[in-house]
Design an enzyme around this catalytic site. Structure first.
Site, PDB file in Angstrom:
ATOM      1  CE  LYS A 140     -84.314  36.326 -23.869  1.00  0.00           C
ATOM      2  NZ  LYS A 140     -84.391  34.941 -23.397  1.00  0.00           N
TER       3      LYS A 140
ATOM      4  NE  ARG B 290     -78.093  34.468 -24.155  1.00  0.00           N
ATOM      5  CZ  ARG B 290     -78.819  34.563 -25.267  1.00  0.00           C
ATOM      6  NH1 ARG B 290     -79.187  35.719 -25.725  1.00  0.00           N
ATOM      7  NH2 ARG B 290     -79.203  33.473 -25.888  1.00  0.00           N
TER       8      ARG B 290
ATOM      9  NE  ARG C  46     -88.188  28.541 -29.020  1.00  0.00           N
ATOM     10  CZ  ARG C  46     -87.361  29.337 -28.351  1.00  0.00           C
ATOM     11  NH1 ARG C  46     -87.771  30.507 -27.925  1.00  0.00           N
ATOM     12  NH2 ARG C  46     -86.140  28.947 -28.103  1.00  0.00           N
TER      13      ARG C  46
ATOM     14  NE  ARG D 102     -83.866  29.125 -31.643  1.00  0.00           N
ATOM     15  CZ  ARG D 102     -83.773  29.948 -30.612  1.00  0.00           C
ATOM     16  NH1 ARG D 102     -84.636  30.941 -30.483  1.00  0.00           N
ATOM     17  NH2 ARG D 102     -82.833  29.790 -29.715  1.00  0.00           N
TER      18      ARG D 102
ATOM     19  NE  ARG E 260     -81.124  27.642 -26.194  1.00  0.00           N
ATOM     20  CZ  ARG E 260     -82.318  27.493 -26.778  1.00  0.00           C
ATOM     21  NH1 ARG E 260     -82.619  26.359 -27.360  1.00  0.00           N
ATOM     22  NH2 ARG E 260     -83.167  28.485 -26.800  1.00  0.00           N
TER      23      ARG E 260
HETATM   24  P1  ATP Z   1     -85.013  32.454 -26.653  1.00  0.00           P
HETATM   25  O1  ATP Z   1     -85.386  31.032 -26.375  1.00  0.00           O
HETATM   26  O2  ATP Z   1     -85.799  33.429 -25.808  1.00  0.00           O
HETATM   27  O3  ATP Z   1     -85.010  32.797 -28.087  1.00  0.00           O
HETATM   28  P2  ATP Z   1     -82.277  31.798 -26.354  1.00  0.00           P
HETATM   29  O4  ATP Z   1     -81.263  32.405 -25.479  1.00  0.00           O
HETATM   30  O5  ATP Z   1     -82.421  30.379 -26.128  1.00  0.00           O
HETATM   31  O6  ATP Z   1     -83.558  32.641 -26.086  1.00  0.00           O
HETATM   32  P3  ATP Z   1     -81.484  33.191 -28.716  1.00  0.00           P
HETATM   33  O7  ATP Z   1     -81.488  34.451 -27.943  1.00  0.00           O
HETATM   34  O8  ATP Z   1     -82.263  33.128 -29.948  1.00  0.00           O
HETATM   35  O9  ATP Z   1     -82.009  31.960 -27.870  1.00  0.00           O
HETATM   36  O10 ATP Z   1     -79.947  32.800 -28.952  1.00  0.00           O
HETATM   37  C1  ATP Z   1     -79.620  31.617 -29.613  1.00  0.00           C
HETATM   38  C2  ATP Z   1     -78.121  31.397 -29.540  1.00  0.00           C
HETATM   39  O11 ATP Z   1     -77.444  32.512 -30.138  1.00  0.00           O
HETATM   40  C3  ATP Z   1     -77.544  31.318 -28.122  1.00  0.00           C
HETATM   41  O12 ATP Z   1     -77.641  30.019 -27.570  1.00  0.00           O
HETATM   42  C4  ATP Z   1     -76.087  31.746 -28.391  1.00  0.00           C
HETATM   43  O13 ATP Z   1     -75.345  30.717 -28.975  1.00  0.00           O
HETATM   44  C5  ATP Z   1     -76.258  32.838 -29.431  1.00  0.00           C
HETATM   45  N1  ATP Z   1     -76.379  34.167 -28.827  1.00  0.00           N
HETATM   46  C6  ATP Z   1     -77.466  34.979 -28.861  1.00  0.00           C
HETATM   47  N2  ATP Z   1     -77.218  36.149 -28.229  1.00  0.00           N
HETATM   48  C7  ATP Z   1     -75.937  36.068 -27.753  1.00  0.00           C
HETATM   49  C8  ATP Z   1     -75.099  36.929 -26.994  1.00  0.00           C
HETATM   50  N3  ATP Z   1     -75.501  38.128 -26.570  1.00  0.00           N
HETATM   51  N4  ATP Z   1     -73.854  36.510 -26.701  1.00  0.00           N
HETATM   52  C9  ATP Z   1     -73.411  35.316 -27.103  1.00  0.00           C
HETATM   53  N5  ATP Z   1     -74.149  34.446 -27.815  1.00  0.00           N
HETATM   54  C10 ATP Z   1     -75.407  34.806 -28.148  1.00  0.00           C
HETATM   55 MG    MG Z   2     -85.491  34.684 -28.540  1.00  0.00          MG
END
Ligand code: ATP
Ligand code: MG
Length: 210
Positions: free
Chosen positions: A14, A90, A125, A158, A169
């Site tokens: 994304k 989410r 990553r 990360r 996750r």
């Molecule tokens: P990506 O790997 O594509 O970056 P991801 O879901 O693993 O996706 P992030 O979107 O960067 O990672 O989100 C990291 C963390 O931030 C999540 O695991 C969660 O704890 C928190 N987070 C991010 N967006 C939300 C949301 N909309 N609601 C609740 N927690 C969120």
């Molecule tokens: Mg992301």
């Protein structure tokens, strides 16, 4: 301003796809909930301090916490632009909050990637802590190992990108986020794009459905 939501598992691309689209098109803005939260954690704000434990554990932060941040960005964004919203909503409760914010949601693009692919992607990553650019040691390496192409900063891993947390996750994704696929399909907003293969082709396919 209108909003297009990017749906997909962690590591589905994304941020990579939205970042590329926003850099290539003046009318597209990339807003990542994860980047907003990591920014708050790095700054040590009250919201950041509250969010940190949830993020490190791979859990969702409380809806109200992230919704407030998104509301601020939505309020600040005006004019003839499309916001590519990455990481929010989410869960269905967040989708309802977003629907009440005023800006029209004109589409939801699902980047479709199988769980097996996710583990390999997240294991390799690397992320730029400064400009948020994303890399992969094999699939998308920087020109100089360990250094961001765009800003020269040292790349980092990360904290939530370790295999154990990734498993958690993915469970959260399947339980809480995946219901949004049906939610947006019922509203005739869902577009599905395969998230594997050549990155430029994926970017072009997403652009085509915006
Ligand atoms: P990506 O790997 O594509 O970056 P991801 O879901 O693993 O996706 P992030 O979107 O960067 O990672 O989100 C990291 C963390 O931030 C999540 O695991 C969660 O704890 C928190 N987070 C991010 N967006 C939300 C949301 N909309 N609601 C609740 N927690 C969120
Ligand atoms: Mg992301």
């Amino acid at each position: 301003m209108n909003i297009v939501i990017l749906l997909g598992a962690p590591g589905s691309g994304k941020g990579t796809v939205a970042g590329r689209l926003a850099s290539e098109h003046d009318n597209l803005r990339h807003v990542s909930s994860g980047d907003l939260l990591r920014g708050a954690v790095a700054k040590g704000t009250a919201a950041g301090q509250e969010a940190k434990g949830y993020m490190d554990a791979g859990k969702l932060v409380p809806d109200a916490l992230i919704a407030t941040m998104i509301k601020d960005v939505v309020a600040e964004t005006t004019g003839d632009v499309t916001m590519l919203l990455d990481g929010f909503p989410r869960n269905v409760a967040q989708a309802e909050i977003l629907a009440e914010m005023g800006a029209p949601v004109t589409g939801a693009v699902l980047l479709d990637v199988a769980d097996e692919v996710i583990f390999d992607r997240i294991a390799g990553r690397r992320t730029c802590p400064k400009c948020k650019a994303g890399y992969h040691v094999k699939n998308l390496p920087p020109k100089v190992e360990g250094i961001c192409d765009k800003c020269g900063e040292k790349l980092t891993i990360r904290k939530d990108d370790n295999p154990e947390t990734v498993k958690d996750r993915l469970v959260v994704y399947h339980q809480q986020t995946e219901p949004l696929i049906a939610y947006y399909r019922e509203r005739n907003l869902l577009k599905t794009v395969p998230g594997v293969g050549d990155l430029s082709a994926i970017v072009a396919n997403v652009l085509a459905v915006l």
